[in-house]
Design an enzyme around this catalytic site. Structure first.
Site, PDB file in Angstrom:
ATOM      1  N   GLY A  43      47.161  62.484 -92.423  1.00  0.00           N
ATOM      2  CA  GLY A  43      46.910  62.272 -93.840  1.00  0.00           C
ATOM      3  C   GLY A  43      47.221  63.420 -94.768  1.00  0.00           C
ATOM      4  CG  ASP A 102      34.476  59.640 -95.465  1.00  0.00           C
ATOM      5  OD1 ASP A 102      33.291  59.500 -95.794  1.00  0.00           O
ATOM      6  OD2 ASP A 102      35.260  58.688 -95.373  1.00  0.00           O
TER       7      ASP A 102
END
Length: 180
Positions: A43, A102
Site C-alpha cells: 500500500g 489503523d
C-alpha cells in the site's frame, strides 16, 4: 471519479502538497543524517516514491511486505512477514513508511522485531492515521492526514488488490466490500 468511490477524501493536489510538507519536516529533523526509509508494501509504494523525492537528504530505501488483512477489510490480528528488509539497519536511523495506521497491530509487531535489530532510531511516517480503530499503543511521528473510520482506496491503497492506481484517496462505497 471511479464508479465504486463514494467520495474523494483527498485530491491529487492535496496529496502532493502534504507529501511535500512531510518531506520538508523529515529533511529538517534528519539534517546531517542519512536515514533509511522502509516501505511497508504494498500500500505505501506510491507514497514512499513521492516522499523519497520530497526529502532533500541522502536516503536509502528498503522494503518489507507484511500482511495482517488477507483479503478482508479488517485486520485479522495475525501478522506475517512476507518479505523482510534486504539490508541491516543496525546503527541506522530508520523511518517506517506506511500507507495507513489503523488498528496498529502490524506496526506494533514490526516495531518489536525492528527494535531488536538495534537501529539508532525508529520513527513512523504514515500517509493516513485512523486513530478510532487503534487497538495497540502506536503513535506515528509523521502523519499525512487523520481520517475518519471509512474504507479508503487510491494512491496505493486497495481493496482486494484493486483501486491502487487512483490518483486520489477516496472512500469506497460499502456496497463494493459488503459493508453496511
Amino acid at each position: 471519479m471511479h464508479e465504486h468511490v463514494e467520495s474523494i477524501l483527498y485530491s491529487e493536489e492535496q496529496l502532493r502538497q502534504r507529501v511535500k510538507e512531510l518531506g520538508a519536516q523529515i529533511t529538517a529533523d534528519y539534517a546531517g543524517k542519512e536515514p533509511v526509509l522502509a516501505s511497508v508494501l504494498r500500500g505505501s509504494y506510491i507514497f514512499m516514491a513521492d516522499l523519497t523525492r520530497a526529502i532533500d537528504l541522502p536516503v536509502t530505501v528498503d522494503f518489507m511486505a507484511v500482511s495482517s488483512y488477507g483479503t478482508g477489510t479488517k485486520s485479522s490480528g495475525q501478522v506475517e512477514i512476507k518479505k523482510d528488509l534486504s539490508d541491516s539497519i543496525e546503527g541506522r536511523d530508520l523511518i517506517i513508511v506506511e500507507d495507513i495506521l489503523d488498528s496498529g497491530n502490524t506496526l506494533y509487531y514490526l516495531m518489536e522485531i525492528l527494535k531488536a535489530r538495534k537501529p539508532a532510531s525508529i520513527r513512523i511516517c504514515t500517509l493516513m492515521d485512523k486513530p478510532e480503530r487503534r487497538t495497540q499503543p502506536i503513535v506515528a511521528d509523521y502523519v499525512g492526514f487523520t481520517i475518519p473510520d471509512a474504507f479508503v482506496v487510491g494512491y496505493g491503497l486497495d481493496y482486494s488488490e484493486k483501486y491502487r492506481n487512483l490518483p486520489y484517496v477516496g472512500i469506497l462505497k460499502p456496497s463494493v466490500y459488503g459493508g453496511e
